[in-house]
Design a protein around this motif. Sequence first.
Motif, PDB file in Angstrom:
ATOM      1  N   TYR A  48       0.826  -1.202   0.000  1.00  0.00           N
ATOM      2  CA  TYR A  48       0.000   0.000   0.000  1.00  0.00           C
ATOM      3  C   TYR A  48       0.863   1.255   0.000  1.00  0.00           C
ATOM      4  N   THR A  49       0.483   2.220  -0.827  1.00  0.00           N
ATOM      5  CA  THR A  49       1.181   3.501  -0.902  1.00  0.00           C
ATOM      6  C   THR A  49       0.553   4.482   0.077  1.00  0.00           C
ATOM      7  N   ALA A  50       1.148   5.675   0.179  1.00  0.00           N
ATOM      8  CA  ALA A  50       0.599   6.726   1.031  1.00  0.00           C
ATOM      9  C   ALA A  50      -0.808   7.095   0.575  1.00  0.00           C
ATOM     10  N   GLY A  51      -1.031   7.140  -0.741  1.00  0.00           N
ATOM     11  CA  GLY A  51      -2.367   7.446  -1.252  1.00  0.00           C
ATOM     12  C   GLY A  51      -3.362   6.367  -0.901  1.00  0.00           C
ATOM     13  N   ASP A  52      -2.924   5.113  -0.984  1.00  0.00           N
ATOM     14  CA  ASP A  52      -3.791   4.007  -0.597  1.00  0.00           C
ATOM     15  C   ASP A  52      -4.179   4.109   0.879  1.00  0.00           C
ATOM     16  N   LEU A  53      -3.195   4.476   1.688  1.00  0.00           N
ATOM     17  CA  LEU A  53      -3.437   4.563   3.120  1.00  0.00           C
ATOM     18  C   LEU A  53      -4.418   5.691   3.442  1.00  0.00           C
TER      19      LEU A  53
END
Length: 267
Positions: A48-53
């Motif tokens: 998971y990326t920062a955007g996903d988080l």
Amino acid sequence: MPDAADADGLTVGQVSTRLGVTVRALHHWDEIGLARPSLRTAAGYRLYTAGDLERLHRIVVYREIGLGLDEIRAILDDSTADVPGALRAQRTQVAERIGRLRRLSAGLDRMIDAHERGLLLTAEQQAAIFGPRWNLDWPAQARRRYGDTTQWRQYAERSASRGPQEWQAIADAITGLERALGDAMDAGVTPGSPEANQLVERHREIFASYFPLTRQMQVCLGRMFEADPGFAAHYNGIRTGLATWFRRIIDASARAHGIDPDTATWQ
């Protein structure tokens, strides 16, 4: 809010720990396309990326206030979605649930009080309903004597849902029965006669306001009405000898139903 500085490349387990959601939930959200991880390792593991988080964090927030996944998807993905309207609708549902829970809490309080006190009436209400001869200590005495029995629990369950009007109706029914008993004895009604048996059945029906009363249990009550000084004084105060006559018509009715009064037990 999620910390973007170290968010890229978080595994499912790490995200689960960080956001306080289960791995199973994350997998489900991935499967339905609500929150898919943007990266994969060479071995195919989700990352998971920062955007996903950030998206996951918003999902968690909306889930905590009770929105469904379809509603959350619309809020996150549909630019025309009426977010304030959805939140107002959810607030209405929450208010309704709070109302139900408050009523449930009040009901539980009454049930607890009924199990502990038996009678949920003030001293003034008891005196008005049951008359000047009523002893305010009687409910507490009954609780100490019968509090561990099935019949006390049944009585408490009925008592929890009753107010002064319901108790007044029961008191009036008992008064009417006692008057009818005295009149029947004066009229020479004999035990085992249809008139006497009808009075016995009437007694069982009224007593069911407290708890279900079997015929064998009624026989035991008849014995107590005659032998217990308090009960005997009450019935004999209505008519001299009524306690014994009442016990006799109960016994005769029991015999007609195949019950030996001499061996009847509380069951």
